[in-house]
Design a protein around this motif. Sequence first.
Motif, short mmCIF file in Angstrom:
data_model
loop_
_atom_site.label_atom_id
_atom_site.label_comp_id
_atom_site.label_asym_id
_atom_site.label_seq_id
_atom_site.Cartn_x
_atom_site.Cartn_y
_atom_site.Cartn_z
N UNK A 94 -2.48 6.21 10.65
CA UNK A 94 -3.21 7.48 10.68
C UNK A 94 -3.69 7.88 9.29
N UNK A 95 -2.86 7.62 8.28
CA UNK A 95 -3.21 8.00 6.91
C UNK A 95 -4.02 6.93 6.20
N UNK A 96 -4.24 5.78 6.85
CA UNK A 96 -4.99 4.72 6.22
C UNK A 96 -4.23 4.04 5.11
N UNK A 97 -2.92 3.98 5.20
CA UNK A 97 -2.09 3.34 4.17
C UNK A 97 -1.84 1.88 4.55
N UNK A 98 -2.26 0.92 3.76
CA UNK A 98 -2.00 -0.49 4.07
C UNK A 98 -0.50 -0.78 4.07
N UNK A 99 -0.08 -1.59 5.04
CA UNK A 99 1.32 -2.01 5.11
C UNK A 99 1.36 -3.53 5.20
N UNK A 100 2.16 -4.17 4.33
CA UNK A 100 2.26 -5.62 4.31
C UNK A 100 3.69 -6.04 4.58
N UNK A 101 3.87 -7.14 5.31
CA UNK A 101 5.20 -7.63 5.67
C UNK A 101 5.63 -8.73 4.73
N UNK A 102 6.87 -8.66 4.30
CA UNK A 102 7.36 -9.63 3.35
C UNK A 102 8.61 -10.32 3.91
N UNK A 103 8.56 -11.60 4.12
CA UNK A 103 9.72 -12.41 4.47
C UNK A 103 9.98 -12.53 5.94
N UNK A 104 10.17 -11.41 6.62
CA UNK A 104 10.51 -11.42 8.05
C UNK A 104 9.27 -11.09 8.87
N UNK A 105 8.77 -12.08 9.57
CA UNK A 105 7.54 -11.91 10.32
C UNK A 105 7.74 -11.33 11.69
N UNK A 106 8.15 -10.08 11.77
CA UNK A 106 8.26 -9.40 13.05
C UNK A 106 6.92 -8.72 13.38
N UNK A 107 6.72 -8.48 14.64
CA UNK A 107 5.44 -7.92 15.09
C UNK A 107 5.42 -6.41 14.89
N UNK A 108 5.21 -6.00 13.67
CA UNK A 108 5.12 -4.58 13.33
C UNK A 108 3.69 -4.10 13.57
N UNK A 109 3.55 -3.08 14.36
CA UNK A 109 2.23 -2.57 14.73
C UNK A 109 1.44 -2.15 13.49
N UNK A 110 0.19 -2.60 13.42
CA UNK A 110 -0.69 -2.19 12.34
C UNK A 110 -0.56 -2.98 11.07
#
Length: 434
Positions: free
Chosen positions: A117-133
Amino acid sequence: MTPRTPVRRATAVLAVLALGLAGCTATSTREAGSSDGAGVIGVALPSTTDAGWEHAGEAVASELRDRGYRVDLEYAADDARTQASQVQNMLTKGVDAVIVAPLSAEELAAPAELADEDGVPVALLGRGLAVSGAGFAAVVEPEELGRAQAQALLDALDAGQGADATDPTPAPGTETTATETPESAAPESAAPETVAPDDVGPTSPAGPVELTVLAGAADDAWEQRRHAAAIEALTPAVDEGRLVIVSGATWDDAAVDADPLDVSDAAEKRVRNVVAEADARGETAGRTAFLALGDDVTRGVVTALTTDPPVSETASPTPSPSPSPSPAAERSSPTAERPDPIIVVSGADVGTVRALEQGALTATVFVDTRDLAAPIADAVEALLDEREPASDGTELPGSTDVPAVAFGPQTVRADDITHVLLDTGWMTPEELSG
């Protein structure tokens, strides 16, 4: 690059930093980075208990600082709800992007939605779980870890040796050599895999190796994938009669505890029970093996195999009048009746590496999490600039449209400690020696 305002673009990127590691420690927050206006990046990692996460946090913070960012680095003491709260707080404070090694995709659903909603990029590191967005993932695939650990165990099985499977030199303080094990007594003798399964029983010294597989918390979907890959890789040896999985063939059987904070203790107790049962069987016990899937599991296994049990678990509370080897140390000397166990673990914490150096372990599989720092920083900058991060074609389960890169594990044996861990600065000789 200018600082981002609290209202940002519509891409949520959760950067997941994963090594199968876990542990139990107090939450912590660290501020790092410059304040020259590039922005603030939140970094949410599982725990400082595992060397992998500790090194990852240091490397990612340093990389981002060198690029002009301030860093809000937080550790969640391996608690998924704590991690979700930390990420939510980062967003409330107005970070420009978030990097997270997700403990639970479900718990992160709410802060991920807020980030979107706030347009904040989120990146996943190490654990590749299916995090929405999630907008990018720099991951270690658990299947690769599981296969690497299984292969290390099979290599030791083929070698016909125990804890020093790849080193023909006896461990300090022992006089037994690899040629004294029954499988390698004669160069022309049949390898274990050529022995017909029907001709030997699982409790015979010449029979199948008796394997106990241990995994982490029962609800850890990422570790469950590691377990499935390891079992698949071991199945041919089981079918050939070289290996029998006496415990841990299924996920429900392998997972040592429901609570991730209790995994190490639960793994220790399980291993002590297996060793005690083998001791009770004496010379009729077959050769044993342990496969510890996860750094938190490994800590429990190492404790069980290198230390005496607590006084309350021993037959007599009276201490020995003088220092003497622990039961685990006494069992470490291979004999024709009962060769050394094969013990393959995970991670490169100081205690684990010490046990490997001393010959108590066969091998460990680890990922140098420092290697993930540059790719995750590149991805964050690309997302902030509204560019798609570079990908190597890796696909995340449940998130096939997320750009991702994968990093493979390394198998470390005693002979590899110097050039893989010491020469690279993963740990110092002083840390290793204690």
